[in-house]
Scaffold this motif. Structure first.
Motif, PDB file in Angstrom:
ATOM      1  N   HIS A 806      40.372  73.122  57.955  1.00 29.70           N
ATOM      2  CA  HIS A 806      40.486  72.331  56.729  1.00 29.70           C
ATOM      3  C   HIS A 806      39.110  72.289  56.084  1.00 29.70           C
ATOM      4  O   HIS A 806      38.167  71.706  56.628  1.00 29.70           O
ATOM      5  N   LEU A 807      39.028  72.945  54.933  1.00 30.16           N
ATOM      6  CA  LEU A 807      37.747  73.186  54.267  1.00 30.16           C
ATOM      7  C   LEU A 807      36.975  71.895  54.002  1.00 30.16           C
ATOM      8  O   LEU A 807      35.748  71.881  53.989  1.00 30.16           O
ATOM      9  N   LYS A 808      37.712  70.821  53.809  1.00 31.55           N
ATOM     10  CA  LYS A 808      37.059  69.561  53.458  1.00 31.55           C
ATOM     11  C   LYS A 808      36.856  68.671  54.683  1.00 31.55           C
ATOM     12  O   LYS A 808      35.756  68.172  54.930  1.00 31.55           O
ATOM     13  N   GLN A 809      37.896  68.501  55.518  1.00 34.98           N
ATOM     14  CA  GLN A 809      37.889  67.430  56.504  1.00 34.98           C
ATOM     15  C   GLN A 809      37.502  67.848  57.918  1.00 34.98           C
ATOM     16  O   GLN A 809      37.106  67.018  58.719  1.00 34.98           O
ATOM     17  N   ASP A 810      37.628  69.126  58.282  1.00 39.84           N
ATOM     18  CA  ASP A 810      37.331  69.534  59.649  1.00 39.84           C
ATOM     19  C   ASP A 810      35.827  69.666  59.880  1.00 39.84           C
ATOM     20  O   ASP A 810      35.027  69.705  58.926  1.00 39.84           O
ATOM     21  N   ALA A 811      35.449  69.752  61.170  1.00 38.77           N
ATOM     22  CA  ALA A 811      34.036  69.905  61.536  1.00 38.77           C
ATOM     23  C   ALA A 811      33.444  71.125  60.848  1.00 38.77           C
ATOM     24  O   ALA A 811      34.046  72.197  60.848  1.00 38.77           O
ATOM     25  N   GLY A 812      32.254  70.914  60.255  1.00 36.40           N
ATOM     26  CA  GLY A 812      31.601  72.004  59.540  1.00 36.40           C
ATOM     27  C   GLY A 812      32.045  72.128  58.093  1.00 36.40           C
ATOM     28  O   GLY A 812      31.630  73.056  57.395  1.00 36.40           O
ATOM     29  N   GLY A 813      32.886  71.186  57.641  1.00 34.18           N
ATOM     30  CA  GLY A 813      33.409  71.245  56.274  1.00 34.18           C
ATOM     31  C   GLY A 813      32.598  70.413  55.294  1.00 34.18           C
ATOM     32  O   GLY A 813      31.512  69.908  55.599  1.00 34.18           O
ATOM     33  N   ILE A 814      33.171  70.237  54.124  1.00 37.49           N
ATOM     34  CA  ILE A 814      32.478  69.574  53.016  1.00 37.49           C
ATOM     35  C   ILE A 814      32.070  68.152  53.367  1.00 37.49           C
ATOM     36  O   ILE A 814      30.937  67.726  53.076  1.00 37.49           O
ATOM     37  N   VAL A 815      32.963  67.405  54.015  1.00 36.77           N
ATOM     38  CA  VAL A 815      32.669  65.985  54.284  1.00 36.77           C
ATOM     39  C   VAL A 815      31.510  65.837  55.262  1.00 36.77           C
ATOM     40  O   VAL A 815      30.706  64.899  55.149  1.00 36.77           O
ATOM     41  N   ALA A 888      38.401  81.902  60.845  1.00 36.82           N
ATOM     42  CA  ALA A 888      37.522  83.036  61.141  1.00 36.82           C
ATOM     43  C   ALA A 888      36.646  83.408  59.945  1.00 36.82           C
ATOM     44  O   ALA A 888      35.497  83.848  60.118  1.00 36.82           O
ATOM     45  N   ASP A 889      37.183  83.205  58.722  1.00 40.05           N
ATOM     46  CA  ASP A 889      36.417  83.553  57.516  1.00 40.05           C
ATOM     47  C   ASP A 889      35.217  82.635  57.295  1.00 40.05           C
ATOM     48  O   ASP A 889      34.315  82.967  56.518  1.00 40.05           O
ATOM     49  N   TRP A 890      35.228  81.477  57.951  1.00 32.28           N
ATOM     50  CA  TRP A 890      34.184  80.473  57.688  1.00 32.28           C
ATOM     51  C   TRP A 890      33.337  80.165  58.935  1.00 32.28           C
ATOM     52  O   TRP A 890      32.593  79.193  58.959  1.00 32.28           O
ATOM     53  N   ARG A 891      33.443  81.028  59.929  1.00 38.29           N
ATOM     54  CA  ARG A 891      32.768  80.758  61.206  1.00 38.29           C
ATOM     55  C   ARG A 891      31.260  80.559  61.027  1.00 38.29           C
ATOM     56  O   ARG A 891      30.692  79.563  61.487  1.00 38.29           O
ATOM     57  N   ASP A 892      30.572  81.508  60.364  1.00 39.34           N
ATOM     58  CA  ASP A 892      29.110  81.439  60.251  1.00 39.34           C
ATOM     59  C   ASP A 892      28.658  80.188  59.504  1.00 39.34           C
ATOM     60  O   ASP A 892      27.690  79.525  59.891  1.00 39.34           O
ATOM     61  N   THR A 893      29.370  79.866  58.434  1.00 34.95           N
ATOM     62  CA  THR A 893      29.016  78.675  57.649  1.00 34.95           C
ATOM     63  C   THR A 893      29.175  77.419  58.494  1.00 34.95           C
ATOM     64  O   THR A 893      28.310  76.519  58.501  1.00 34.95           O
ATOM     65  N   ARG A 894      30.287  77.333  59.216  1.00 32.53           N
ATOM     66  CA  ARG A 894      30.555  76.135  60.028  1.00 32.53           C
ATOM     67  C   ARG A 894      29.517  75.964  61.144  1.00 32.53           C
ATOM     68  O   ARG A 894      29.125  74.834  61.460  1.00 32.53           O
ATOM     69  N   VAL A 895      29.109  77.071  61.739  1.00 33.70           N
ATOM     70  CA  VAL A 895      28.102  76.993  62.804  1.00 33.70           C
ATOM     71  C   VAL A 895      26.821  76.361  62.279  1.00 33.70           C
ATOM     72  O   VAL A 895      26.226  75.477  62.914  1.00 33.70           O
ATOM     73  N   ILE A 896      26.390  76.794  61.084  1.00 36.74           N
ATOM     74  CA  ILE A 896      25.175  76.228  60.476  1.00 36.74           C
ATOM     75  C   ILE A 896      25.328  74.725  60.267  1.00 36.74           C
ATOM     76  O   ILE A 896      24.452  73.926  60.631  1.00 36.74           O
ATOM     77  N   VAL A 897      26.467  74.303  59.700  1.00 31.22           N
ATOM     78  CA  VAL A 897      26.683  72.883  59.394  1.00 31.22           C
ATOM     79  C   VAL A 897      26.768  72.069  60.674  1.00 31.22           C
ATOM     80  O   VAL A 897      26.169  70.986  60.794  1.00 31.22           O
ATOM     81  N   CYS A 898      27.522  72.591  61.660  1.00 28.72           N
ATOM     82  CA  CYS A 898      27.719  71.824  62.901  1.00 28.72           C
ATOM     83  C   CYS A 898      26.424  71.674  63.697  1.00 28.72           C
ATOM     84  O   CYS A 898      26.191  70.637  64.329  1.00 28.72           O
ATOM     85  N   LYS A 899      25.563  72.681  63.675  1.00 26.15           N
ATOM     86  CA  LYS A 899      24.279  72.569  64.380  1.00 26.15           C
ATOM     87  C   LYS A 899      23.414  71.484  63.756  1.00 26.15           C
ATOM     88  O   LYS A 899      22.770  70.699  64.455  1.00 26.15           O
ATOM     89  N   LEU A 900      23.423  71.422  62.437  1.00 26.38           N
ATOM     90  CA  LEU A 900      22.645  70.380  61.758  1.00 26.38           C
ATOM     91  C   LEU A 900      23.273  69.008  61.988  1.00 26.38           C
ATOM     92  O   LEU A 900      22.568  67.998  62.108  1.00 26.38           O
ATOM     93  N   TRP A 901      24.594  68.953  62.046  1.00 24.34           N
ATOM     94  CA  TRP A 901      25.297  67.694  62.350  1.00 24.34           C
ATOM     95  C   TRP A 901      24.889  67.197  63.737  1.00 24.34           C
ATOM     96  O   TRP A 901      24.621  66.017  63.934  1.00 24.34           O
ATOM     97  N   GLN A 902      24.853  68.119  64.687  1.00 24.78           N
ATOM     98  CA  GLN A 902      24.468  67.764  66.053  1.00 24.78           C
ATOM     99  C   GLN A 902      23.031  67.224  66.096  1.00 24.78           C
ATOM    100  O   GLN A 902      22.750  66.226  66.761  1.00 24.78           O
TER     101      GLN A 902
END
Length: 914
Positions: A806-815, A888-902
Motif C-alpha cells: 500500500h503506497l501510502k499506509q504500509d511500511a516504507g510508504g508515504i505516511v 517488488a517495483d518499490w523494493r529499493d525505495t522502501r528499503v531507504i525509507v525503512c532504514k531511516l525510520w529505524q
C-alpha cells in the motif's frame, strides 16, 4: 456659400434640394459658421440636439424641432459627402452619434409624463429602473449610413412595480416608455421623421413584449437563442442604461463568443449564405450593393465568421466595427495582409456608393438606379465619366469580395474518413473483444439513438469515423473507446461538441489520450458535459492563482446572495473545471508534481476563501455584524474569522480526490450581540458562518459538491464546537492537546479569512510547535500513532505475503515519510525554530538538513522517495486505481525509507522488505 459645392450637393440629392427650399435661412446660418467644412465631435452633436430642444415641453414642438435639426444635419452630411469633404468612417460615426443623442433625448422626454401618471418604476431590488436601450446592427457598430433604420432592443434590469397612484409593473412601464420613444423618433409628420425604428431583433421578434428583463433575456439566449442571433448580437451596444446596461451586455457575450474555437460557425455561415443566395434570386436583387454577390454583407460575413470562431479566445476580435476587426484579423494572422487591404478597399467603396444611392431621395435602399437621371447624378457625385466606367470598377471590387467569400465559405467537401469508413471498421473490430463489439452494436441500434433528431444522428455518423481513427491510433484502443462511449452518449444531443471535435483533430486526439490514461477524467466529463466547454478551450497550462480569483469573482458578480442554488452551481463548476484543467496539464503537458499540487491547492484555497466571504455576507445580511474581542465592529473587510487547513491542503500537497481537513477560528466577542434587526450573540454568529460555509461547500446537488470537508481535527474532535475562538484554541493546544494533535498542527496553515487573525494563528502555531519536548516521548507517541494507522489502513499480512504494497499506509510508504517530517519538527524545533516555519514535508526535510538535524544525503533520499511515491499516487488517482501496488517495483525505495525510520523513530524495527 461656395456656389460650385452647392451645385454639386444639389446635383447629388433631390432630397437636399427639398431641404434647401424649406430651410434655406437655417442652412445659410449653418454654413456661415463653417459647420459644413469641419468634422463634428460627439459632444458637438449632443450640444446641437440640446440647443434645438432648449426649454421645449410641448410634444408637437419637440417633434418639429428634432425633425428640422435632422434635415439641417442631413444637408450638411450630403454636402460633405458629395464634395469629398469627409470620409466613410467619419460620416458613419457622426450619423451614429446623432442617433445616440436623439435616442437619449427622446427617452428623457418620454419619461416625465409616464412617471407623473404611474410613479417611478421600482425593481424588487429597491432601485429605480432605467430603460436600457440596446443598439443593434449598423447603429450598434456606429456605422450608420445616410438613410439607415435604427435597430433597437429595449430591456430593464429588475421586475417590480411603480410607486405611484396608478401602479403598474415595471415591464408595462418600460413598454409604454419604449412605445413613446419610438413615436417621438419614427412618426412621420409634415416635417418628416428623425429615424425609422426597427424592433424586430428583440427576442421572439414581432408580437412579443417590447421590453424584456435582464433575467428573461438571459434565459431566452441560453435556451432559445438561434445561430443568426449570435451574428446580430456581435454588434450590440448599450446606448442608455448605465451600469445595469453594461452588466446586461456582458451577460450576452458568452452567447455570442464561445470560449472555445467554435467551428460550428462555418456550418451556420454556409446555411446563411445559401439562404441569402436564394433570397437574391427570388427577389432579383443582383444590383443590390449590400445583399447582392460581392456586396457589403459578404464583407461583413467574412469578418463575422472569424469573430464567432475565434472571438472567445482572441478578445481583440470582439470589436463591433467591421473595419477594426478586419485589421485585427490581419494582425493575428487569420487573414493575409493583402486580403485585408483588398476587402477594406472594397468595403469603403461600396459604403461610398451606398451613400450616393441614399442621398438621392433619403430612402433606405442599396439598389443601383435603373433610370438615366439618377444614374447621372450618382456619376457626378462619384466622379465617373460613364455608367460603364463606374460598373467596371464596381464589378472589379465585388469580384474580389466574391472570391474571398467563396474561398472562406466554400461548401464542405465529402469527408474522406466517412468515405473509407468500412476499412476503419475492420481495423476497429480487430482490436475489440466480443463484449466491446456488442456494446458498440447496442449503442448504434439502441433506443437512445432512435429518439435523436435527424440532424443530430447525421452529425453523430459524421463524427464516428473520426473517433474510430483517433482510437485506433491510441495506445489502448479498446480502453479508450469504451471509456469515451458514455461521454459520446451524454453529448450527442448537444452536437456542437461533436462538430468541434470533427473540425479540431488535435482536441479529439487529446481527448482520446486523456481517456486512455484516466477513466476519472472521462467520468467527470460524462457526468458534467458542461466541463467540455473548458476542456476544448484549454491551453494545458496550469491555472494561476490570480486568474482563478478573477475568474470566480467574475462568475459570481451577477448572482444575488439569496440565489443559493446558482451560487453553489458556480462554486462546483469552478472547482471541477479547474481541477480538470490541472489533470489535463498533468497528463498532456507532463507538469511537475509539485506544480500540480500547488495548482490543486490554489483551487481549494480560492474556493474556501470565496465561500467564507459568501457565508459571512449571508449571515450578516440576516443578523447584522458582530464585534471583535477589542470592541471593533466586524465587517466584510474585517471578518474576525479564519479557516485553517490541515493535512494535504495545509501541506500544499492536494491530490485529485483529496478532501479538505479544516478548522474554523474566530476573534469575535462571543457575548456581544450583532447590530442587525435579528440580533444574535457573537458566538452564535460565528457558528452560523461556519454552518453556512459547510452547507455551501458540501451540499450534494446535480453538480456534485465542491469538496468533502473533515472538521474532526478541531479541539476536542467531534465532541467539540464547530468553531472556536483563538483564545480557546490556544488554551486547548497548550493544556489539553495530545501529541498527535501537535503532529497534525505541523501540517496546519491558515488559508482564508481575516489577515490579522491569520497572522495571529501562524504566530501561535509556531509558539506551540517550538516548545521544548522530550525526544523519547515524542518518538514513543509518533510510533504509537503510526502503528494504529498501519493496523487499520495498511495491507493485511496475507496481502503483504502476496506481494502487495500500500503506497501510502504500509511500511516504507508515504505516511512513514510524513511522520518522520512531523517528528523532526516536534523533537527538534525547540532548539531549531526554523523547522516550524513550513507546513509541507519537502521544505521541512530541507530545513532539517540545513539545521544539521538530518544529513543532506538522508534528507535528499527521503525527499526523492516521497516525490516518487506521491507521483505514483497521483497517477493511480487519475486512473481510478487502488493505492495497492506491486511490492517488488518499490523494493529499493522502501528499503531507504525503512532504514531511516529505524534510525529516527523505531530502532527495534526490522528492515525486511521482500
Amino acid at each position: 456659400m461656395n456656389v460650385e459645392q452647392l451645385q454639386k450637393t444639389l446635383r447629388a440629392s433631390q432630397y437636399a434640394e427639398q431641404v434647401l427650399g424649406i430651410h434655406r435661412n437655417l442652412i445659410e446660418q449653418d454654413y456661415a459658421v463653417d459647420q459644413f467644412l469641419i468634422p463634428l465631435s460627439t459632444e458637438q452633436i449632443q450640444a446641437f440636439v440640446q440647443a434645438a430642444l432648449n426649454n421645449i415641453t410641448n410634444e408637437n414642438a419637440w417633434m418639429r424641432e428634432m425633425r428640422i435639426l435632422r434635415a439641417r444635419l442631413m444637408f450638411r452630411w450630403i454636402w460633405q459627402d458629395a464634395n469629398a469633404l469627409t470620409d466613410v468612417v467619419t460620416l458613419t460615426r457622426e450619423l451614429s452619434d446623432f442617433a445616440d443623442a436623439s435616442i437619449c433625448v427622446a427617452k428623457a422626454f418620454a419619461y416625465q409624463p409616464l412617471a407623473a401618471k404611474h410613479g417611478e418604476p421600482m425593481g424588487y431590488n429597491g432601485k429605480v429602473q432605467d430603460l436600457i436601450v440596446i443598439a443593434m446592427g449598423k447603429l450598434g457598430a456606429q456605422e450608420l449610413n445616410l438613410s439607415s433604420d435604427i435597430d433597437l432592443i429595449f430591456a430593464f434590469d429588475e421586475q417590480g412595480e411603480t410607486n405611484g397612484r396608478k401602479c403598474i409593473d415595471v415591464q408595462q412601464f418600460c413598454i409604454l416608455w419604449g412605445q413613446k420613444l419610438i413615436y417621438l423618433l419614427d412618426h412621420m409628420t409634415a416635417d418628416g421623421f428623425v429615424f425609422r425604428v426597427d424592433m424586430r431583433l428583440r427576442p421572439w421578434g414581432d408580437g412579443s413584449a417590447l421590453a424584456i428583463s435582464h433575467a428573461a433575456l438571459e434565459k431566452y439566449l441560453s435556451q432559445h437563442g438561434r445561430e443568426w442571433e449570435r451574428y446580430a448580437w456581435i454588434k450590440a451596444r448599450i446606448v442608455t442604461g448605465g451600469k445595469e446596461g453594461a452588466e446586461l451586455l456582458g451577460m450576452t457575450r458568452p452567447f455570442v463568443f464561445r470560449k472555445y474555437v467554435d467551428y460550428t460557425a462555418f456550418e451556420a455561415m454556409r446555411e446563411m449564405k445559401a439562404m441569402i443566395e436564394r433570397e437574391v434570386q427570388r427577389r432579383n436583387i443582383e444590383d443590390d450593393i449590400k445583399l447582392g454577390a460581392g456586396g457589403i454583407r459578404e464583407v461583413e460575413f467574412i469578418v463575422q465568421v472569424f469573430q464567432l470562431i475565434y472571438g472567445g479566445s482572441k478578445l481583440e476580435l470582439q470589436d463591433r466595427q467591421c473595419l477594426v476587426n478586419l485589421h485585427h484579423l490581419g494582425e493575428v494572422g487569420l487573414l493575409d495582409p493583402n486580403v485585408v487591404l483588398e476587402l477594406e478597399d472594397a468595403y469603403l467603396f461600396l459604403r461610398r456608393v451606398e451613400h450616393a444611392i441614399q442621398a438621392l431621395n433619403d430612402q433606405q435602399t442599396q439598389s443601383l438606379p435603373h433610370e438615366e437621371e439618377p444614374r447621372q447624378r450618382m456619376l457626378d457625385t462619384l466622379g465617373y465619366a460613364s455608367w460603364d466606367a463606374f460598373l467596371h470598377v464596381l464589378n472589379e471590387k465585388r469580384a474580389k469580395v466574391i472570391y474571398q467569400f467563396e474561398h472562406l465559405i466554400k461548401e464542405k467537401e465529402p469527408d474522406p474518413l466517412v468515405e473509407s469508413f468500412t476499412q476503419l471498421e475492420k481495423q476497429l473490430n480487430d482490436v475489440l473483444d466480443e463484449n466491446a463489439k456488442n456494446l458498440v452494436h447496442e449503442f448504434w441500434y439502441g433506443h437512445a439513438l432512435k429518439k435523436l433528431p435527424a440532424k443530430a444522428v447525421q452529425r453523430l455518423k459524421t463524427f464516428w469515423p473520426h473517433l474510430v481513427e483517433a482510437v485506433i491510433q491510441s495506445d489502448n484502443p479498446q480502453v479508450a473507446l469504451l471509456r469515451l462511449m458514455p461521454l459520446v452518449e451524454s453529448v450527442m444531443r448537444r452536437t456542437v461538441y461533436l462538430v468541434m471535435l470533427i473540425e479540431s483533430k488535435g482536441a479529439l486526439q487529446r481527448l482520446v489520450k486523456m481517456a486512455t490514461v484516466s477513466p476519472w477524467i472521462c467520468e467527470e466529463l460524462t457526468h458534467y458535459p458542461v466541463l467540455l466547454d473548458e476542456f476544448l478551450s484549454m491551453d494545458f497550462e496550469l491555472p494561476r492563482r490570480q486568474d482563478l480569483e478573477d475568474s470566480l469573482r467574475q462568475q459570481l458578480l451577477r448572482i444575488e446572495l439569496d440565489d443559493v442554488e446558482d451560487l453553489m452551481r458556480v462554486l462546483r463548476l469552478f472547482k471541477k473545471s479547474n481541477v480538470l484543467a490541472v489533470a489535463a496539464s498533468d497528463v498532456l503537458a507532463e507538469s511537475p508534481l509539485m506544480k500540480v499540487s500547488d495548482a490543486l491547492t490554489d483551487i481549494a484555497e480560492v474556493s474556501v476563501s470565496t465561500t467564507l466571504n459568501l457565508a459571512y455576507q449571508m449571515t450578516a445580511k440576516k443578523h447584522g455584524y458582530p464585534l471583535d474581542v477589542e470592541g471593533q465592529r466586524c465587517s466584510i473587510d474585517h471578518l474576525a474569522f479564519a479557516v485553517v487547513g490541515y493535512g494535504k491542503v495545509g501541506g500544499i500537497e492536494l491530490g485529485y480526490g483529496s478532501d479538505l481537513d479544516l478548522v474554523f477560528i474566530h476573534y469575535m466577542d462571543e457575548q456581544a450581540d450583532t447590530d442587525g434587526l435579528k440580533s444574535i450573540s457573537g458566538f452564535e454568529f460565528a457558528m452560523r458562518v461556519a454552518q453556512k460555509f459547510m452547507s455551501l461547500m458540501t451540499t450534494q446537488t446535480l453538480d456534485g459538491r465542491v469538496y468533502e470537508i473533515d472538521t474532526r481535527l478541531r479541539p476536542s474532535g467531534e465532541a467539540g464546537v464547530l468553531v472556536t475562538s483563538l483564545k480557546a484554541f490556544e488554551q486547548y493546544q497548550l493544556k489539553n492537546a495530545w501529541v498527535w494533535e501537535h503532529q497534525a498542527l505541523v501540517r496546519a496553515r491558515s488559508i482564508a479569512g481575516e489577515p490579522s487573525l491569520r497572522d495571529k494563528f501562524e504566530a501561535l502555531r509556531c509558539r506551540i510547535l517550538t516548545q521544548p519536548r522530550d525526544e523519547e516521548n515524542v518518538r514513543t507517541e509518533v510510533l504509537k500513532m503510526r502503528q494504529k494507522m498501519k493496523d487499520h489502513l495498511g495491507s493485511s499480512k496475507e496481502q503483504q505475503k502476496d506481494g502487495i504494497f500500500h503506497l501510502k499506509q504500509d511500511a516504507g510508504g508515504i505516511v512513514d515519510i510524513e511522520f518522520m517530517a512531523q517528528y523532526a519538527v516536534l523533537a527538534w524545533s525547540g532548539s531549531h525554530p526554523d523547522l516550524a516555519h513550513y507546513s509541507d514535508n519537502v521544505r521541512i526535510l530541507e530545513d532539517a538538513a540545513k539545521a544539521s538535524c538530518l544529513s543532506s544525503d538522508d534528507a535528499t533520499a527521503l525527499i526523492q522517495a516521497y516525490l516518487s511515491e506521491r507521483a505514483e499516487s497521483h497517477r493511480l488517482a487519475l486512473a481510478n486505481q487502488s493505492m495497492q501496488v506491486n511490492a517488488a517495483d518499490w523494493r529499493d525505495t522502501r528499503v531507504i525509507v525503512c532504514k531511516l525510520w529505524q534510525r529516527l523513530i523505531d530502532p527495534s524495527s526490522i528492515v525486511s522488505i521482500g
